[in-house]
Scaffold this active site. Structure first.
Site, PDB file in Angstrom:
ATOM      1  N   GLY A 128     -49.970  23.946  -6.105  1.00  0.00           N
ATOM      2  CA  GLY A 128     -49.394  24.953  -5.224  1.00  0.00           C
ATOM      3  C   GLY A 128     -50.239  26.206  -5.317  1.00  0.00           C
ATOM      4  O   GLY A 128     -50.870  26.459  -6.347  1.00  0.00           O
ATOM      5  N   GLN A 165     -52.122  35.054  -4.725  1.00  0.00           N
ATOM      6  CA  GLN A 165     -53.013  34.604  -5.800  1.00  0.00           C
ATOM      7  C   GLN A 165     -54.492  34.721  -5.428  1.00  0.00           C
ATOM      8  O   GLN A 165     -55.354  34.643  -6.290  1.00  0.00           O
ATOM      9  CB  GLN A 165     -52.698  33.158  -6.195  1.00  0.00           C
ATOM     10  CG  GLN A 165     -51.301  33.022  -6.796  1.00  0.00           C
ATOM     11  CD  GLN A 165     -51.041  31.592  -7.229  1.00  0.00           C
ATOM     12  OE1 GLN A 165     -50.588  30.768  -6.452  1.00  0.00           O
ATOM     13  NE2 GLN A 165     -51.351  31.295  -8.479  1.00  0.00           N
ATOM     14  N   CYS A 206     -49.229  28.348 -14.340  1.00  0.00           N
ATOM     15  CA  CYS A 206     -49.609  28.993 -13.082  1.00  0.00           C
ATOM     16  C   CYS A 206     -51.103  29.303 -13.125  1.00  0.00           C
ATOM     17  O   CYS A 206     -51.615  29.747 -14.151  1.00  0.00           O
ATOM     18  CB  CYS A 206     -48.804  30.289 -12.926  1.00  0.00           C
ATOM     19  SG  CYS A 206     -49.216  31.231 -11.444  1.00  0.00           S
ATOM     20  N   LEU A 207     -51.767  29.069 -12.015  1.00  0.00           N
ATOM     21  CA  LEU A 207     -53.204  29.340 -11.950  1.00  0.00           C
ATOM     22  C   LEU A 207     -53.504  30.817 -12.210  1.00  0.00           C
ATOM     23  O   LEU A 207     -54.590  31.158 -12.643  1.00  0.00           O
ATOM     24  CB  LEU A 207     -53.759  28.929 -10.576  1.00  0.00           C
ATOM     25  CG  LEU A 207     -53.703  27.426 -10.241  1.00  0.00           C
ATOM     26  CD1 LEU A 207     -54.078  27.198  -8.788  1.00  0.00           C
ATOM     27  CD2 LEU A 207     -54.610  26.633 -11.164  1.00  0.00           C
ATOM     28  N   HIS A 244     -41.354  28.173  -7.088  1.00  0.00           N
ATOM     29  CA  HIS A 244     -42.408  28.908  -7.803  1.00  0.00           C
ATOM     30  C   HIS A 244     -43.292  29.687  -6.813  1.00  0.00           C
ATOM     31  O   HIS A 244     -43.584  30.871  -7.024  1.00  0.00           O
ATOM     32  CB  HIS A 244     -43.232  27.898  -8.613  1.00  0.00           C
ATOM     33  CG  HIS A 244     -44.381  28.482  -9.390  1.00  0.00           C
ATOM     34  ND1 HIS A 244     -44.428  28.467 -10.768  1.00  0.00           N
ATOM     35  CD2 HIS A 244     -45.536  29.072  -8.972  1.00  0.00           C
ATOM     36  CE1 HIS A 244     -45.577  29.050 -11.157  1.00  0.00           C
ATOM     37  NE2 HIS A 244     -46.260  29.412 -10.092  1.00  0.00           N
ATOM     38  N   GLU A 245     -43.684  29.012  -5.724  1.00  0.00           N
ATOM     39  CA  GLU A 245     -44.600  29.667  -4.759  1.00  0.00           C
ATOM     40  C   GLU A 245     -43.901  30.775  -3.973  1.00  0.00           C
ATOM     41  O   GLU A 245     -44.502  31.813  -3.696  1.00  0.00           O
ATOM     42  CB  GLU A 245     -45.201  28.640  -3.793  1.00  0.00           C
ATOM     43  CG  GLU A 245     -46.009  27.526  -4.443  1.00  0.00           C
ATOM     44  CD  GLU A 245     -47.023  27.995  -5.465  1.00  0.00           C
ATOM     45  OE1 GLU A 245     -47.587  29.094  -5.313  1.00  0.00           O
ATOM     46  OE2 GLU A 245     -47.236  27.252  -6.443  1.00  0.00           O
ATOM     47  N   HIS A 252     -43.854  33.883  -5.855  1.00  0.00           N
ATOM     48  CA  HIS A 252     -45.122  34.628  -5.770  1.00  0.00           C
ATOM     49  C   HIS A 252     -45.108  35.602  -4.589  1.00  0.00           C
ATOM     50  O   HIS A 252     -45.647  36.703  -4.682  1.00  0.00           O
ATOM     51  CB  HIS A 252     -46.306  33.668  -5.561  1.00  0.00           C
ATOM     52  CG  HIS A 252     -46.911  33.127  -6.833  1.00  0.00           C
ATOM     53  ND1 HIS A 252     -47.454  33.940  -7.797  1.00  0.00           N
ATOM     54  CD2 HIS A 252     -47.076  31.853  -7.280  1.00  0.00           C
ATOM     55  CE1 HIS A 252     -47.931  33.184  -8.794  1.00  0.00           C
ATOM     56  NE2 HIS A 252     -47.713  31.903  -8.508  1.00  0.00           N
TER      57      HIS A 252
HETATM   58 CO    CO Z   1     -48.177  30.229  -9.683  1.00  0.00          CO
END
Ligand code: CO
Length: 162
Positions: free
Chosen positions: A48, A53, A92-93, A134-135, A138
């Site tokens: 995702g 991000q 998370c990235l 989660h997304e 963000h």
């Molecule tokens: Co994330």
């Protein structure tokens, strides 16, 4: 083109993202952005990716829906959640090397625009429901570490990064 993924504590991760004007979706620039975000997600080995991000405060998310089938959702909104919850182990990235256990709804119903600008309703459970929650967090400047009940740092883990 691959984008650079920004990491905590970059303040851009904490901004509330703005809705995308519907008329913008069909433009070649926007379509390329969706492709680039998808490529960025796969190169980073994520399942995702949300626009903040890559430092872009717009309500766009890319999610892996299973079997290497990516979907782009624009202006996504959770409209219904299951009463039942689940404890989800997440990474998370944008928060490299950190994992945590987050309480999430088991199932969610969301509405969004797809990459053609058509309104879609997504009713899902399992990993896909976790990724959506989660997304969408963000897009509201929220990271999983804000909600995690247990946080640990592990150098190498096989868990998917969302
Ligand atoms: Co994330």
């Amino acid at each position: 083109m691959k984008h650079t993924i920004i990491t905590e504590p970059n303040p851009l991760l904490r901004k509330i993202s703005a809705p995308v004007p519907v008329g913008k979706i069909s433009t070649p620039e926007f379509q390329k952005l969706l492709d680039d975000m998808t490529e960025t997600m796969y190169i980073a080995d994520g399942v995702g990716l949300a626009a903040p991000q890559i430092g872009l405060s717009e309500r766009i998310i890319i999610v892996e829906t299973g079997d290497h089938k990516p979907a782009a959702y624009i202006n996504p909104e959770i409209i219904k959640t299951s009463f039942r919850t689940t404890m989800s182990e997440e990474g998370c990235l944008s928060v490299p090397g950190i994992y945590g256990v987050v309480k999430r709804h088991r199932g969610v119903t969301a509405k969004a625009l797809d990459r053609t600008g058509k309104e879609v309703t997504i009713k899902t459970g399992g990993l896909f429901a976790i990724i959506l929650q989660h997304e969408i967090d963000h897009l509201n400047g929220i990271l999983f570490i804000d909600k995690a009940e247990k946080i640990h740092s592990v150098a190498e883990r096989a868990n998917p990064k969302i």
